[in-house]
Motif scaffolding. Structure first.
Motif, PDB file in Angstrom:
ATOM      1  N   ILE A 113      28.496  31.359  37.782  1.00 54.94           N
ATOM      2  CA  ILE A 113      29.624  30.964  38.622  1.00 54.94           C
ATOM      3  C   ILE A 113      29.648  29.448  38.775  1.00 54.94           C
ATOM      4  CG2 ILE A 113      29.837  33.151  39.858  1.00 54.94           C
ATOM      5  CD1 ILE A 113      28.331  30.382  41.808  1.00 54.94           C
ATOM      6  N   GLY A 114      30.789  28.922  39.184  1.00 64.68           N
ATOM      7  CA  GLY A 114      30.946  27.496  39.419  1.00 64.68           C
ATOM      8  C   GLY A 114      32.245  27.244  40.151  1.00 64.68           C
ATOM      9  N   CYS A 115      32.579  25.983  40.355  1.00 57.39           N
ATOM     10  CA  CYS A 115      33.817  25.670  41.069  1.00 57.39           C
ATOM     11  C   CYS A 115      34.406  24.365  40.579  1.00 57.39           C
ATOM     12  CB  CYS A 115      33.583  25.604  42.583  1.00 57.39           C
ATOM     13  SG  CYS A 115      32.623  24.183  43.158  1.00 57.39           S
ATOM     14  N   ASP A 116      35.686  24.187  40.846  1.00 53.07           N
ATOM     15  CA  ASP A 116      36.386  22.936  40.603  1.00 53.07           C
ATOM     16  C   ASP A 116      36.919  22.472  41.950  1.00 53.07           C
ATOM     17  OD1 ASP A 116      37.774  21.100  38.396  1.00 53.07           O
ATOM     18  OD2 ASP A 116      39.264  21.542  39.938  1.00 53.07           O
ATOM     19  N   THR A 117      36.322  21.437  42.508  1.00 55.42           N
ATOM     20  CA  THR A 117      36.665  21.022  43.872  1.00 55.42           C
ATOM     21  C   THR A 117      38.029  20.359  43.955  1.00 55.42           C
ATOM     22  OG1 THR A 117      35.464  18.934  43.538  1.00 55.42           O
ATOM     23  CG2 THR A 117      34.248  20.752  44.532  1.00 55.42           C
ATOM     24  N   SER A 118      38.539  19.824  42.845  1.00 57.32           N
ATOM     25  CA  SER A 118      39.843  19.158  42.886  1.00 57.32           C
ATOM     26  C   SER A 118      40.985  20.152  43.063  1.00 57.32           C
ATOM     27  CB  SER A 118      40.054  18.333  41.613  1.00 57.32           C
ATOM     28  OG  SER A 118      40.119  19.176  40.468  1.00 57.32           O
ATOM     29  N   THR A 119      40.783  21.397  42.635  1.00 54.93           N
ATOM     30  CA  THR A 119      41.830  22.411  42.743  1.00 54.93           C
ATOM     31  C   THR A 119      41.495  23.512  43.745  1.00 54.93           C
ATOM     32  OG1 THR A 119      40.856  23.655  40.894  1.00 54.93           O
ATOM     33  CG2 THR A 119      42.568  22.039  40.360  1.00 54.93           C
ATOM     34  N   GLY A 120      40.251  23.532  44.268  1.00 55.27           N
ATOM     35  CA  GLY A 120      39.836  24.622  45.149  1.00 55.27           C
ATOM     36  C   GLY A 120      39.607  25.911  44.388  1.00 55.27           C
ATOM     37  N   LEU A 121      39.123  25.800  43.150  1.00 51.46           N
ATOM     38  CA  LEU A 121      38.994  26.948  42.257  1.00 51.46           C
ATOM     39  C   LEU A 121      37.538  27.403  42.168  1.00 51.46           C
ATOM     40  CD1 LEU A 121      40.775  28.620  40.186  1.00 51.46           C
ATOM     41  CD2 LEU A 121      39.890  27.069  38.438  1.00 51.46           C
ATOM     42  N   GLY A 122      37.305  28.691  42.431  1.00 50.85           N
ATOM     43  CA  GLY A 122      36.019  29.317  42.163  1.00 50.85           C
ATOM     44  C   GLY A 122      36.084  30.017  40.824  1.00 50.85           C
ATOM     45  N   VAL A 123      35.000  29.945  40.036  1.00 47.54           N
ATOM     46  CA  VAL A 123      35.033  30.412  38.650  1.00 47.54           C
ATOM     47  C   VAL A 123      33.842  31.326  38.366  1.00 47.54           C
ATOM     48  CG1 VAL A 123      35.096  29.706  36.220  1.00 47.54           C
ATOM     49  CG2 VAL A 123      36.135  28.239  37.960  1.00 47.54           C
ATOM     50  N   VAL A 124      34.083  32.375  37.568  1.00 47.09           N
ATOM     51  CA  VAL A 124      33.010  33.193  37.015  1.00 47.09           C
ATOM     52  C   VAL A 124      33.171  33.210  35.498  1.00 47.09           C
ATOM     53  CG1 VAL A 124      34.315  35.344  37.334  1.00 47.09           C
ATOM     54  CG2 VAL A 124      31.837  35.442  37.011  1.00 47.09           C
ATOM     55  N   TYR A 125      32.057  33.016  34.782  1.00 51.45           N
ATOM     56  CA  TYR A 125      32.078  33.051  33.323  1.00 51.45           C
ATOM     57  C   TYR A 125      30.782  33.694  32.840  1.00 51.45           C
ATOM     58  CZ  TYR A 125      29.290  28.706  33.823  1.00 51.45           C
ATOM     59  OH  TYR A 125      28.351  27.772  34.178  1.00 51.45           O
ATOM     60  N   ASN A 126      30.773  34.116  31.581  1.00 59.08           N
ATOM     61  CA  ASN A 126      29.622  34.821  31.047  1.00 59.08           C
ATOM     62  C   ASN A 126      28.523  33.840  30.665  1.00 59.08           C
ATOM     63  OD1 ASN A 126      29.115  37.720  30.585  1.00 59.08           O
ATOM     64  ND2 ASN A 126      28.484  37.027  28.552  1.00 59.08           N
ATOM     65  N   ALA A 127      27.269  34.305  30.718  1.00 52.65           N
ATOM     66  CA  ALA A 127      26.143  33.427  30.418  1.00 52.65           C
ATOM     67  C   ALA A 127      25.984  33.153  28.926  1.00 52.65           C
ATOM     68  CB  ALA A 127      24.854  34.030  30.977  1.00 52.65           C
ATOM     69  N   ASP A 128      26.613  33.975  28.073  1.00 50.91           N
ATOM     70  CA  ASP A 128      26.559  33.742  26.633  1.00 50.91           C
ATOM     71  C   ASP A 128      27.840  34.270  25.998  1.00 50.91           C
ATOM     72  OD1 ASP A 128      26.249  36.575  26.279  1.00 50.91           O
ATOM     73  OD2 ASP A 128      24.095  36.356  26.593  1.00 50.91           O
ATOM     74  N   ALA A 129      27.914  34.159  24.672  1.00 50.64           N
ATOM     75  CA  ALA A 129      29.151  34.498  23.963  1.00 50.64           C
ATOM     76  C   ALA A 129      29.335  35.993  23.757  1.00 50.64           C
ATOM     77  CB  ALA A 129      29.175  33.791  22.611  1.00 50.64           C
ATOM     78  N   ASN A 130      28.358  36.799  24.134  1.00 51.60           N
ATOM     79  CA  ASN A 130      28.477  38.244  23.961  1.00 51.60           C
ATOM     80  C   ASN A 130      28.205  38.938  25.288  1.00 51.60           C
ATOM     81  OD1 ASN A 130      28.729  40.798  22.814  1.00 51.60           O
ATOM     82  ND2 ASN A 130      26.587  40.857  22.156  1.00 51.60           N
ATOM     83  N   ASP A 131      29.231  39.578  25.819  1.00 55.95           N
ATOM     84  CA  ASP A 131      29.098  40.302  27.085  1.00 55.95           C
ATOM     85  C   ASP A 131      28.761  41.759  26.781  1.00 55.95           C
ATOM     86  OD1 ASP A 131      29.279  40.617  29.920  1.00 55.95           O
ATOM     87  OD2 ASP A 131      31.246  41.516  29.658  1.00 55.95           O
ATOM     88  N   GLU A 132      27.459  42.068  26.827  1.00 60.68           N
ATOM     89  CA  GLU A 132      26.989  43.397  26.444  1.00 60.68           C
ATOM     90  C   GLU A 132      27.435  44.459  27.441  1.00 60.68           C
ATOM     91  OE1 GLU A 132      24.199  40.227  25.004  1.00 60.68           O
ATOM     92  OE2 GLU A 132      25.024  40.783  26.959  1.00 60.68           O
ATOM     93  N   PRO A 133      27.544  45.714  26.992  1.00 63.86           N
ATOM     94  CA  PRO A 133      27.879  46.802  27.921  1.00 63.86           C
ATOM     95  C   PRO A 133      26.731  47.113  28.875  1.00 63.86           C
ATOM     96  CG  PRO A 133      27.414  47.661  25.728  1.00 63.86           C
ATOM     97  CD  PRO A 133      27.431  46.175  25.599  1.00 63.86           C
ATOM     98  N   CYS A 134      27.081  47.335  30.159  1.00 64.27           N
ATOM     99  CA  CYS A 134      26.040  47.687  31.137  1.00 64.27           C
ATOM    100  C   CYS A 134      26.612  48.439  32.355  1.00 64.27           C
ATOM    101  CB  CYS A 134      25.301  46.432  31.600  1.00 64.27           C
ATOM    102  SG  CYS A 134      26.302  45.290  32.580  1.00 64.27           S
ATOM    103  N   PRO A 135      27.429  49.448  32.269  1.00 60.19           N
ATOM    104  CA  PRO A 135      27.790  50.163  31.032  1.00 60.19           C
ATOM    105  C   PRO A 135      29.008  49.609  30.308  1.00 60.19           C
ATOM    106  CG  PRO A 135      28.642  51.340  32.913  1.00 60.19           C
ATOM    107  CD  PRO A 135      27.896  50.156  33.478  1.00 60.19           C
TER     108      PRO A 135
END
Length: 331
Positions: A113-135
């Motif tokens: 997770i992260g944020c952009d303070t200039s826009t008030g945006l909270g962000v979630v992104y994957n830790a790598d290029a492949n988002d494995e099933p779980c499930p």
């Protein structure tokens, strides 16, 4: 006086047979509506507070979720408005309003997770290029999701506070984990871990020397910045809080939060530390929609057209003159 609607006949009662219809409401005076709207109301004065074990504060919440069907980025956005009303007979002092987000981007165990303070945006992104099933996972090239704080509550002087902090915790029961009592919840809204220590700059925001109100405020693509991608922070099932305050909420008073959720697929090859550029571009469009009172912005003007009549034939000439918005554009 609950769910907002356009009162066409002016009788103060919602009656669709007289032309009344639901609207998004809020500070805009225009009768704007979305392609789908869901409204509900709840309060904290009934039953037992099993999560926080706290006493009720007599707060009532009016919530509206809405979305639009379009052929651009707006189609992948949803919007939310929360009106918080103090139904108690006393002031609520040192009040914080917070948007709590449990994003679960595909597989929920490998999120950053992260944020952009200039826009008030909270962000979630994957830790790598492949988002494995779980499930369930997105597979290769997972999307990025952002939550924008369009409008925060106002203080007693009428000043809008906006996103005054962006904080997080992990879905476990460590000192950086789930809140279990009322002071934990208030701490996460106001900038403190469950042990009472402040969020601090650097690392995982715990145990440092400089307090901070915004964690992971840098783009992951910025190698010199502070993001979850560069300190080697372990991905996890993350929750984040976008908070605003403190302020005083008088008896009978109300205060609003309006937020939008944007979702994009980033260009191939941006992981493991993706840029937020595409997300910020989509968020700019969402912000413009909010600024325009949720009236869909018109597209560019049509080009000028002239018709030449021939024998059993019409020739159409389309001209981009300087009066047309897309004049001289080639793409």
């Amino acid at each position: 006086d609950y769910a907002p609607f356009a009162d066409i006949d002016g009788d103060g009662k919602y009656d669709p047979t007289n032309g009344d219809y639901p609207i998004t409401g809020g500070q805009c005076q225009k009768y704007t509506y979305a392609d789908q709207m869901i409204w509900w109301v709840y309060n904290d004065n009934g039953n037992i507070h099993t999560e926080s074990s706290s006493a009720p504060i007599d707060l009532e919440v009016h919530a509206l979720a809405f979305a639009y069907k379009t052929n651009d980025e707006v189609n992948d956005m949803t919007f939310y408005k929360y009106s918080l009303l103090n139904k108690a007979s006393s002031d609520l002092t040192q009040t914080y309003m917070g948007v709590w987000v449990d994003p679960d981007l595909g597989c929920y165990t490998d999120d950053y997770i992260g944020c952009d303070t200039s826009t008030g945006l909270g962000v979630v992104y994957n830790a790598d290029a492949n988002d494995e099933p779980c499930p369930v996972g997105y597979g290769t090239q997972p999307p990025i999701l952002g939550v924008d704080y369009f409008q925060g509550p106002k203080d007693q002087n009428g000043n809008e506070l906006g996103m005054s902090s962006f904080l997080y915790y992990v879905n476990d029961f460590s000192v950086r984990g789930n809140p279990t009592i009322a002071t934990h919840y208030y701490g996460y809204l106001s900038g403190y871990w469950t042990d009472g220590t402040p969020f601090t700059q650097g690392g995982n925001a715990y145990g440092g020397s400089t307090p901070t109100k915004y964690v992971f405020p840098s783009s992951p693509a910025d190698a010199s910045g502070w993001s979850m991608c560069h300190p080697g922070t372990t991905p996890a099932d993350m929750r984040f809080i976008q908070s605003s305050g403190p302020f005083t909420l008088k008896p009978g008073a109300a205060n609003d939060i309006v937020m939008g959720v944007v979702w994009v697929h980033p260009p191939v090859g941006t992981y493991p530390c993706p840029k937020f550029d595409l997300l910020l571009k989509a968020d700019k469009k969402a912000q413009a929609l909010f600024d325009n009172c949720f009236e869909l912005i018109d597209g560019p003007n049509a080009p000028d057209m002239s018709i030449v009549e021939l024998d059993k034939q019409l020739v159409l000439h389309l001209d981009n003159t300087q009066s047309v918005e897309n004049y001289a554009q080639t793409d």
